[in-house]
Design a protein around this motif. Structure first.
Motif, PDB file in Angstrom:
ATOM      1  N   ILE A  80      -4.038  -0.097   4.185  1.00 52.30           N
ATOM      2  CA  ILE A  80      -5.479   0.013   3.951  1.00 52.30           C
ATOM      3  C   ILE A  80      -6.101   1.015   4.909  1.00 52.30           C
ATOM      4  CG2 ILE A  80      -7.672  -1.222   4.095  1.00 52.30           C
ATOM      5  CD1 ILE A  80      -6.215  -1.950   1.588  1.00 52.30           C
ATOM      6  N   GLN A  81      -5.681   0.975   6.168  1.00 50.60           N
ATOM      7  CA  GLN A  81      -6.220   1.899   7.158  1.00 50.60           C
ATOM      8  C   GLN A  81      -5.879   3.340   6.821  1.00 50.60           C
ATOM      9  OE1 GLN A  81      -8.116   0.894  10.199  1.00 50.60           O
ATOM     10  NE2 GLN A  81      -8.667   3.003   9.692  1.00 50.60           N
ATOM     11  N   MET A  82      -4.612   3.560   6.400  1.00 47.96           N
ATOM     12  CA  MET A  82      -4.182   4.906   6.000  1.00 47.96           C
ATOM     13  C   MET A  82      -5.012   5.440   4.847  1.00 47.96           C
ATOM     14  SD  MET A  82      -0.075   5.016   5.789  1.00 47.96           S
ATOM     15  CE  MET A  82       0.665   3.743   6.771  1.00 47.96           C
ATOM     16  N   ALA A  83      -5.123   4.624   3.811  1.00 47.47           N
ATOM     17  CA  ALA A  83      -5.864   5.043   2.621  1.00 47.47           C
ATOM     18  C   ALA A  83      -7.329   5.297   2.969  1.00 47.47           C
ATOM     19  CB  ALA A  83      -5.750   3.977   1.531  1.00 47.47           C
ATOM     20  N   ASP A  84      -7.895   4.420   3.780  1.00 46.30           N
ATOM     21  CA  ASP A  84      -9.302   4.546   4.152  1.00 46.30           C
ATOM     22  C   ASP A  84      -9.545   5.791   4.999  1.00 46.30           C
ATOM     23  OD1 ASP A  84     -11.662   3.092   3.525  1.00 46.30           O
ATOM     24  OD2 ASP A  84     -11.870   2.540   5.620  1.00 46.30           O
ATOM     25  N   GLU A 126       2.548   1.404  -6.050  1.00 46.78           N
ATOM     26  CA  GLU A 126       3.298   0.240  -5.590  1.00 46.78           C
ATOM     27  C   GLU A 126       2.380  -0.744  -4.869  1.00 46.78           C
ATOM     28  OE1 GLU A 126       7.258  -0.983  -3.008  1.00 46.78           O
ATOM     29  OE2 GLU A 126       6.538   1.087  -2.954  1.00 46.78           O
ATOM     30  N   PHE A 127       1.497  -0.208  -4.038  1.00 46.16           N
ATOM     31  CA  PHE A 127       0.586  -1.098  -3.318  1.00 46.16           C
ATOM     32  C   PHE A 127      -0.396  -1.760  -4.272  1.00 46.16           C
ATOM     33  CE2 PHE A 127      -3.231  -2.209  -0.996  1.00 46.16           C
ATOM     34  CZ  PHE A 127      -2.694  -2.926   0.070  1.00 46.16           C
ATOM     35  N   MET A 128      -0.908  -1.032  -5.257  1.00 45.85           N
ATOM     36  CA  MET A 128      -1.868  -1.600  -6.199  1.00 45.85           C
ATOM     37  C   MET A 128      -1.256  -2.771  -6.966  1.00 45.85           C
ATOM     38  SD  MET A 128      -3.615   1.929  -7.582  1.00 45.85           S
ATOM     39  CE  MET A 128      -4.654   1.174  -8.831  1.00 45.85           C
ATOM     40  N   LEU A 129      -0.006  -2.624  -7.410  1.00 49.88           N
ATOM     41  CA  LEU A 129       0.659  -3.714  -8.123  1.00 49.88           C
ATOM     42  C   LEU A 129       0.877  -4.913  -7.202  1.00 49.88           C
ATOM     43  CD1 LEU A 129       3.272  -1.636 -10.155  1.00 49.88           C
ATOM     44  CD2 LEU A 129       1.272  -2.835 -11.064  1.00 49.88           C
ATOM     45  N   TYR A 130       1.229  -4.617  -5.969  1.00 45.41           N
ATOM     46  CA  TYR A 130       1.428  -5.662  -4.959  1.00 45.41           C
ATOM     47  C   TYR A 130       0.114  -6.375  -4.670  1.00 45.41           C
ATOM     48  CZ  TYR A 130       2.431  -7.502  -0.232  1.00 45.41           C
ATOM     49  OH  TYR A 130       2.568  -8.281   0.880  1.00 45.41           O
ATOM     50  N   ALA A 131      -0.971  -5.616  -4.511  1.00 48.72           N
ATOM     51  CA  ALA A 131      -2.279  -6.176  -4.164  1.00 48.72           C
ATOM     52  C   ALA A 131      -2.904  -6.943  -5.324  1.00 48.72           C
ATOM     53  CB  ALA A 131      -3.215  -5.065  -3.706  1.00 48.72           C
ATOM     54  N   ALA A 132      -2.540  -6.587  -6.558  1.00 51.47           N
ATOM     55  CA  ALA A 132      -3.157  -7.216  -7.734  1.00 51.47           C
ATOM     56  C   ALA A 132      -2.914  -8.717  -7.774  1.00 51.47           C
ATOM     57  CB  ALA A 132      -2.614  -6.577  -9.007  1.00 51.47           C
ATOM     58  N   ARG A 133      -1.875  -9.194  -7.103  1.00 52.12           N
ATOM     59  CA  ARG A 133      -1.549 -10.629  -7.083  1.00 52.12           C
ATOM     60  C   ARG A 133      -2.105 -11.327  -5.845  1.00 52.12           C
ATOM     61  NH1 ARG A 133       2.869  -7.736  -8.847  1.00 52.12           N
ATOM     62  NH2 ARG A 133       3.530  -8.170 -10.975  1.00 52.12           N
ATOM     63  N   GLN A 134      -2.860 -10.570  -5.043  1.00 55.39           N
ATOM     64  CA  GLN A 134      -3.388 -11.147  -3.801  1.00 55.39           C
ATOM     65  C   GLN A 134      -4.881 -10.822  -3.690  1.00 55.39           C
ATOM     66  OE1 GLN A 134      -0.722 -10.825  -0.332  1.00 55.39           O
ATOM     67  NE2 GLN A 134       0.583  -9.543  -1.606  1.00 55.39           N
ATOM     68  N   PRO A 135      -5.735 -11.808  -3.971  1.00 54.54           N
ATOM     69  CA  PRO A 135      -7.188 -11.562  -4.031  1.00 54.54           C
ATOM     70  C   PRO A 135      -7.760 -10.861  -2.807  1.00 54.54           C
ATOM     71  CG  PRO A 135      -6.678 -13.757  -4.853  1.00 54.54           C
ATOM     72  CD  PRO A 135      -5.400 -13.204  -4.309  1.00 54.54           C
ATOM     73  N   GLN A 136      -7.297 -11.211  -1.608  1.00 54.98           N
ATOM     74  CA  GLN A 136      -7.853 -10.590  -0.409  1.00 54.98           C
ATOM     75  C   GLN A 136      -7.534  -9.102  -0.348  1.00 54.98           C
ATOM     76  OE1 GLN A 136     -10.305 -12.851   0.487  1.00 54.98           O
ATOM     77  NE2 GLN A 136      -9.955 -11.767   2.410  1.00 54.98           N
ATOM     78  N   LEU A 137      -6.316  -8.739  -0.757  1.00 55.24           N
ATOM     79  CA  LEU A 137      -5.937  -7.324  -0.767  1.00 55.24           C
ATOM     80  C   LEU A 137      -6.662  -6.585  -1.876  1.00 55.24           C
ATOM     81  CD1 LEU A 137      -2.097  -7.275  -0.035  1.00 55.24           C
ATOM     82  CD2 LEU A 137      -3.975  -6.651   1.490  1.00 55.24           C
ATOM     83  N   THR A 138      -6.870  -7.258  -3.002  1.00 60.88           N
ATOM     84  CA  THR A 138      -7.616  -6.641  -4.099  1.00 60.88           C
ATOM     85  C   THR A 138      -9.028  -6.307  -3.646  1.00 60.88           C
ATOM     86  OG1 THR A 138      -6.327  -7.858  -5.752  1.00 60.88           O
ATOM     87  CG2 THR A 138      -8.435  -6.960  -6.470  1.00 60.88           C
ATOM     88  N   LEU A 139      -9.631  -7.226  -2.902  1.00 62.50           N
ATOM     89  CA  LEU A 139     -10.979  -6.994  -2.380  1.00 62.50           C
ATOM     90  C   LEU A 139     -10.996  -5.790  -1.449  1.00 62.50           C
ATOM     91  CD1 LEU A 139     -13.907  -8.004  -2.144  1.00 62.50           C
ATOM     92  CD2 LEU A 139     -13.152  -9.433  -0.229  1.00 62.50           C
ATOM     93  N   ARG A 140     -10.020  -5.696  -0.556  1.00 66.60           N
ATOM     94  CA  ARG A 140      -9.953  -4.575   0.377  1.00 66.60           C
ATOM     95  C   ARG A 140      -9.729  -3.257  -0.376  1.00 66.60           C
ATOM     96  NH1 ARG A 140      -8.299  -5.428   5.598  1.00 66.60           N
ATOM     97  NH2 ARG A 140      -8.727  -3.195   5.853  1.00 66.60           N
ATOM     98  N   TRP A 141      -8.871  -3.285  -1.388  1.00 69.67           N
ATOM     99  CA  TRP A 141      -8.603  -2.079  -2.181  1.00 69.67           C
ATOM    100  C   TRP A 141      -9.875  -1.618  -2.887  1.00 69.67           C
ATOM    101  CZ3 TRP A 141      -5.231   1.730  -3.013  1.00 69.67           C
ATOM    102  CH2 TRP A 141      -5.425   2.524  -4.152  1.00 69.67           C
ATOM    103  N   ASN A 142     -10.616  -2.565  -3.454  1.00 67.38           N
ATOM    104  CA  ASN A 142     -11.840  -2.205  -4.172  1.00 67.38           C
ATOM    105  C   ASN A 142     -12.880  -1.592  -3.239  1.00 67.38           C
ATOM    106  OD1 ASN A 142     -10.915  -2.979  -6.694  1.00 67.38           O
ATOM    107  ND2 ASN A 142     -11.671  -5.069  -6.509  1.00 67.38           N
TER     108      ASN A 142
END
Length: 202
Positions: free
Chosen positions: A61-65, A113-129
């Motif tokens: 998340i930090q890298m992408a941000d 790969e990260f998006m598919l991984y995060a899609a099953r984890q609400p907290q990561l989905t929130l951070r991605w959004n």
């Protein structure tokens, strides 16, 4: 008494850790990479890494941000001398053309790969959004400006146009993810740009 650690030192250390993590992620994939892999690659202790990042997910998340923030900062500064909304959109397409397929494929594999991984984890989905919304808001701002000045059509739904802009871009990247030639890719970006302009100008 231990020496005082400056903020500049902390930022430099974080950048070094993120660079090492990125190397491991792109070599092995996000899910296959472990903290031990990152430790071995960097040659530092696991405790040193955990003092800056709690997990590899936080690193991603930090890298992408960081990458997004740098793009937005640089482009916003450039746009101060580029008042035309149409010119700003064309500049974004010039950035796309400037990215090689090799670089695009590296980043798309990493992100997907990260998006598919995060899609099953609400907290990561929130951070991605939170990360992805920055790109949508940025383009919407350009669309709003072009609508206000009369460059773009008066009935343009700027929020929808922003999502369309990125959806077409991401769709094109997916089409060329595993195959396709550089020259064809560049020509398709030209077609994509023309199509978007037909839509926003009416």
């Amino acid at each position: 008494m231990s020496p005082k650690v400056t903020q500049a030192y902390k930022e430099e250390k974080k950048a070094i850790i993120l660079e090492g993590a990125l190397h491991c992620f792109t070599e092995k994939g996000f899910q296959a990479t472990t903290m031990d892999d990152i430790v071995r690659h960097l040659g530092i202790s696991k405790g040193a890494i955990y003092s800056y990042f709690t997990s590899k997910e936080e690193m991603y998340i930090q890298m992408a941000d960081d990458k997004m923030n740098a793009m937005l900062e640089d482009t916003t500064e450039l746009f101060k001398s580029m008042p035309s909304a149409a010119d700003q959109i064309r500049y974004m397409y010039s950035r796309f053309r400037g990215q090689s397929l090799t670089e695009l494929r590296k980043w798309m594999a990493f992100h997907l790969e990260f998006m598919l991984y995060a899609a099953r984890q609400p907290q990561l989905t929130l951070r991605w959004n939170e990360y992805a919304d920055k790109a949508l808001v940025f383009i919407k701002g350009i669309m709003d400006g072009g609508k206000q000045t009369g460059e773009f059509r008066a009935d343009l739904d700027c929020a929808a146009a922003s999502r369309l802009f990125w959806s077409i871009r991401d769709g094109l990247a997916l089409q060329y993810m595993l195959s396709g030639e550089e020259a064809d890719y560049k020509r398709t970006i030209d077609d994509m740009e023309n199509m978007v302009f037909r839509y926003i100008m009416g």
